[in-house]
Write a protein that holds these residues in place. Sequence first.
Motif, PDB file in Angstrom:
ATOM      1  N   THR A   1       0.838  -1.196   0.000  1.00 17.41           N
ATOM      2  CA  THR A   1       0.000   0.000   0.000  1.00 17.41           C
ATOM      3  C   THR A   1       0.873   1.244   0.000  1.00 17.41           C
ATOM      4  OG1 THR A   1      -0.075   0.224   2.413  1.00 17.41           O
ATOM      5  CG2 THR A   1      -1.744  -1.185   1.408  1.00 17.41           C
ATOM      6  N   THR A   2       0.227   2.383  -0.132  1.00 19.78           N
ATOM      7  CA  THR A   2       0.891   3.668   0.057  1.00 19.78           C
ATOM      8  C   THR A   2       0.343   4.242   1.359  1.00 19.78           C
ATOM      9  OG1 THR A   2      -0.807   4.948  -1.081  1.00 19.78           O
ATOM     10  CG2 THR A   2       0.972   4.050  -2.444  1.00 19.78           C
ATOM     11  N   GLU A   3       0.711   5.426   1.658  1.00 20.68           N
ATOM     12  CA  GLU A   3       0.187   6.154   2.811  1.00 20.68           C
ATOM     13  C   GLU A   3      -0.777   7.212   2.285  1.00 20.68           C
ATOM     14  OE1 GLU A   3       1.960   8.699   6.591  1.00 20.68           O
ATOM     15  OE2 GLU A   3       3.310   7.918   5.060  1.00 20.68           O
ATOM     16  N   LEU A   4      -1.691   7.678   3.114  1.00 23.35           N
ATOM     17  CA  LEU A   4      -2.605   8.747   2.732  1.00 23.35           C
ATOM     18  C   LEU A   4      -1.767   9.958   2.323  1.00 23.35           C
ATOM     19  CD1 LEU A   4      -5.690   9.002   2.701  1.00 23.35           C
ATOM     20  CD2 LEU A   4      -5.549   9.970   4.994  1.00 23.35           C
ATOM     21  N   HIS A   5      -1.949  10.432   1.080  1.00 24.19           N
ATOM     22  CA  HIS A   5      -1.068  11.472   0.543  1.00 24.19           C
ATOM     23  C   HIS A   5      -1.756  12.277  -0.551  1.00 24.19           C
ATOM     24  CE1 HIS A   5      -0.695   8.166  -2.345  1.00 24.19           C
ATOM     25  NE2 HIS A   5      -0.409   9.103  -3.242  1.00 24.19           N
ATOM     26  N   ASP A   6      -1.134  13.420  -0.886  1.00 24.27           N
ATOM     27  CA  ASP A   6      -1.472  14.133  -2.117  1.00 24.27           C
ATOM     28  C   ASP A   6      -0.203  14.178  -2.961  1.00 24.27           C
ATOM     29  OD1 ASP A   6       0.141  16.379  -1.400  1.00 24.27           O
ATOM     30  OD2 ASP A   6      -1.567  17.490  -0.601  1.00 24.27           O
TER      31      ASP A   6
ATOM     32  N   PRO B   1       2.239  19.256 -12.956  1.00 25.88           N
ATOM     33  CA  PRO B   1       3.626  19.142 -13.360  1.00 25.88           C
ATOM     34  C   PRO B   1       4.269  17.919 -12.711  1.00 25.88           C
ATOM     35  CG  PRO B   1       3.375  20.895 -11.726  1.00 25.88           C
ATOM     36  CD  PRO B   1       2.006  20.401 -12.056  1.00 25.88           C
ATOM     37  N   PRO B   2       5.488  17.534 -13.134  1.00 25.39           N
ATOM     38  CA  PRO B   2       6.131  16.362 -12.552  1.00 25.39           C
ATOM     39  C   PRO B   2       6.204  16.459 -11.032  1.00 25.39           C
ATOM     40  CG  PRO B   2       7.363  17.133 -14.447  1.00 25.39           C
ATOM     41  CD  PRO B   2       6.316  18.178 -14.162  1.00 25.39           C
ATOM     42  N   LEU B   3       6.186  15.306 -10.387  1.00 22.36           N
ATOM     43  CA  LEU B   3       6.258  15.278  -8.929  1.00 22.36           C
ATOM     44  C   LEU B   3       7.489  16.015  -8.426  1.00 22.36           C
ATOM     45  CD1 LEU B   3       5.326  11.586  -8.047  1.00 22.36           C
ATOM     46  CD2 LEU B   3       3.909  13.619  -7.800  1.00 22.36           C
ATOM     47  N   SER B   4       7.296  16.828  -7.397  1.00 20.26           N
ATOM     48  CA  SER B   4       8.435  17.467  -6.740  1.00 20.26           C
ATOM     49  C   SER B   4       8.291  17.390  -5.226  1.00 20.26           C
ATOM     50  CB  SER B   4       8.603  18.916  -7.197  1.00 20.26           C
ATOM     51  OG  SER B   4       7.453  19.666  -6.865  1.00 20.26           O
ATOM     52  N   THR B   5       7.053  17.423  -4.728  1.00 21.14           N
ATOM     53  CA  THR B   5       6.804  17.235  -3.301  1.00 21.14           C
ATOM     54  C   THR B   5       5.528  16.421  -3.133  1.00 21.14           C
ATOM     55  OG1 THR B   5       5.480  19.250  -3.082  1.00 21.14           O
ATOM     56  CG2 THR B   5       7.839  19.445  -2.604  1.00 21.14           C
ATOM     57  N   MET B   6       5.431  15.802  -1.974  1.00 27.32           N
ATOM     58  CA  MET B   6       4.212  15.085  -1.613  1.00 27.32           C
ATOM     59  C   MET B   6       3.921  15.380  -0.149  1.00 27.32           C
ATOM     60  SD  MET B   6       4.782  11.514  -3.670  1.00 27.32           S
ATOM     61  CE  MET B   6       3.276  10.767  -3.127  1.00 27.32           C
TER      62      MET B   6
END
Length: 192
Positions: A82-87, A149-154
């Motif tokens: 799984t992943t963690e709850l995120h944006d 845009p490409p991922l840079s922060t989450m």
Amino acid sequence: MVAPFSSVLEQTVVSPVHLEPYLLSPSVLTRTAINQRVAALAADTDRWQSLLHYSTDERWYAQLESNPYYDAWLLSWTPGQTTELHDHGGSSGAFTVLTGSLREVVLAAGLPRHVDRPAGSTVTFGSKYIHDVGHAGHGPAASLHVYSPPLSTMNYYAIDRGEVLRTRTEATETPERGWPRHPALATLTAVS
């Protein structure tokens, strides 16, 4: 004799120019363009099928494309991952389930709800979308993700007494990592 400006303008032939949708906005694809990109990549099985790798020890991913407008990722999943709850730190995106099935926990009005995503499902989301994703079945699963845009922060979140709390922000150049499960994902290995 020099022709007057108006007659030069009348003689100018203007040819239509095709611009890719992402060129109309300097750094971000529209949600429609993101959806079209994820669909095109998913349909191009020769591009990704031979790359897939499955690991029970850790989540596996590979970058398929990267440019100033978007990045595209191939992810594999084995039962219980799984992943963690995120944006996605301000990026919009889309993902499509290529094989197997995934379960997504989506925050809607601050309340978590889970949605099963079978192979062929596509989810397109905006920059404020908060979710958790996990493997929802037996055998392997794979998904394809595009972010613009490409991922840079989450940003990562927890729910405490009904309140959504941001727990941390991380700089990243990779798709979501595996973290502790959201309670709605705790029974994933029991799903058939």
